[in-house]
Design an enzyme around this catalytic site. Sequence first.
Site, short mmCIF file in Angstrom:
data_model
loop_
_atom_site.label_atom_id
_atom_site.label_comp_id
_atom_site.label_asym_id
_atom_site.label_seq_id
_atom_site.Cartn_x
_atom_site.Cartn_y
_atom_site.Cartn_z
CE LYS A 95 -1.65 1.76 4.06
NZ LYS A 95 -1.48 3.20 4.24
CG ASN A 96 2.67 2.59 3.55
OD1 ASN A 96 1.48 2.87 3.44
ND2 ASN A 96 3.27 2.42 4.71
CB CYS A 134 -5.91 12.97 12.58
SG CYS A 134 -7.59 12.61 13.06
NE ARG A 180 0.50 10.49 10.17
CZ ARG A 180 0.38 9.35 9.52
NH1 ARG A 180 -0.65 8.57 9.74
NH2 ARG A 180 1.29 8.99 8.64
N PRO A 181 1.49 16.73 11.27
CG PRO A 181 3.40 17.67 12.22
CD PRO A 181 2.43 16.53 12.37
CB ILE A 182 1.53 18.75 5.85
CG1 ILE A 182 0.68 20.03 5.96
CG2 ILE A 182 0.65 17.51 5.92
CD1 ILE A 182 -0.16 20.27 4.70
CG ASP A 183 6.00 20.89 10.03
OD1 ASP A 183 5.57 19.74 9.85
OD2 ASP A 183 6.89 21.15 10.86
CG LEU A 184 9.02 18.45 8.43
CD1 LEU A 184 9.58 17.11 8.90
CD2 LEU A 184 10.02 19.57 8.73
CG ASP A 242 3.59 1.33 9.49
OD1 ASP A 242 3.21 2.21 10.26
OD2 ASP A 242 3.64 1.48 8.25
CB ILE A 279 7.82 7.05 14.32
CG1 ILE A 279 9.03 6.11 14.24
CG2 ILE A 279 7.62 7.82 13.01
CD1 ILE A 279 10.32 6.70 13.77
NE ARG A 286 -6.51 4.41 5.78
CZ ARG A 286 -5.47 4.52 6.62
NH1 ARG A 286 -5.63 4.29 7.89
NH2 ARG A 286 -4.29 4.86 6.18
#
Length: 435
Positions: A24-25, A118, A123-127, A307, A329, A399
């Site tokens: 999936k990933n 979430c 789970r930020p997306i700043d990076l 995971d 993590i 999922r």
Amino acid sequence: MAEEILRIRGGLPLRGEVTVQGAKNSALPLMAAALLCSGETCFTNVPQLTDVYAASRILNRLGCRCHITGNTVRIVNSGEGGCEIPDADMRAMRSSIMFLGPVLGSRKECILTMPGGCELGPRPIDLHLDAMRQMGVRIRSLDGVMHCKAGKLCGAHIHLPIPSVGVTENIIMAAVAAEGETVITNAACEPEITDLAGYLNACGAAICGAGEQTVVIQGGKKLTGTEYRVMPDRIAAMTYLCAGAAAGGAVCLRDAEPKHLESCLAVLEQAGCTVGICGNRIFLDRSGTLRSIRYIKTMPYPGFPTDVQALISAVLCTARGTSLLEETIFENRFKHMSELMRMGADIRVSGRIAAISGVKSLNGADVSAADLRGGAALAVAAAAAEGETVIHGLHHLDRGYENFAETFHNLGIRAERVSFFASEHEKSRLKPKKC
Ligand code: UD1
């Protein structure tokens, strides 16, 4: 309210073979990357999952033609179309953020909102946004909608403060369409990144060092779609091996990639399992007592994967002695622990550390999945538990796992997915909690 549940009757040793699904990933960023390639791309070994259907919807909205037939996904990209990802699609999964780099690369503009998913904590997306800014993208945020625009994308030297998988992938995808050279340092090294670079290079890109801490991309090459096979899912593989470890017996995986699982297989061996490898097959046998593991800490690849933390915790519930698990993590990845305790596990959680003291056996119970791998961990525990376990919240499992119940069945586990009509009392207990 009709809901589907998974009933598992455990307590018997396993015996069986399963073929490992495609990852999936890997499939999700690969599908997004097809936006960067003209003509037709054909991905094979794509798992049939709700997240894959969500990615297909996004591609169609962006002007591609994406068709799924079984495990094959065909994407035809005319190079024209929109640059906006609707909020509902962004919320459908965390991986919707993987479209940022490719949409900017192909359209030079992207309009999007915060991604969903979430359940592991913030789970930020700043990076992701910082990296795009370094490549010349201007970002305006208005009422929760981000307008990202690049007159032209420029190669850059980007040092990541943490080796984020998604950010490394987004930079690679933007960089193949950028002018000049991009160098990523402290890049994530996960095998899914190597798979992404494998596809893009097969389409004509020039990416060196994927899978290592420094990745160098020469941008501006013309990319043409091709046929590409998605790598095996290392986390799904570990799910079935953990079921064998927890319940005992003998399990064989076909079409696995043992190289990707070194840290995980070492832990299973320490816990008392015998592991054999023959090409792309992995054999696991557990006939003796399970042993505790003194300390496991989740780390970026090639360390022990976050995971797999939930899956191994289910195995250690019946191991002799006390095991310590540290999650480094994600902030909120212990939600399955309280459900394992309903099944008789002896677990104490303190911040990011869980102490699991092995009990003689687990018992079946009524439990609820709060996230994808946490749900799979409950199924692993159920395979080992005496009596029947009922697992709710199967949309999480859908999922990430193709035909979960059937695969468990092939391992000799009595598992069936059935419709369930909840009473008023049960409805309030099962109501999803806001995160
Ligand atoms: C990917 C995997 C997920 C896996 C994770 C870590 C996919 C679709 N998902 O998620 O299954 O658990 O890698 O191996 O491939 N972070 C920030 N800011 C950002 C981005 C990330 O602070 O902009 C933080 C995250 O909150 C987390 C850490 O970085 O604490 C690592 O996350 P990351 O590697 O980005 O995970 P994903 O790519 O989202």
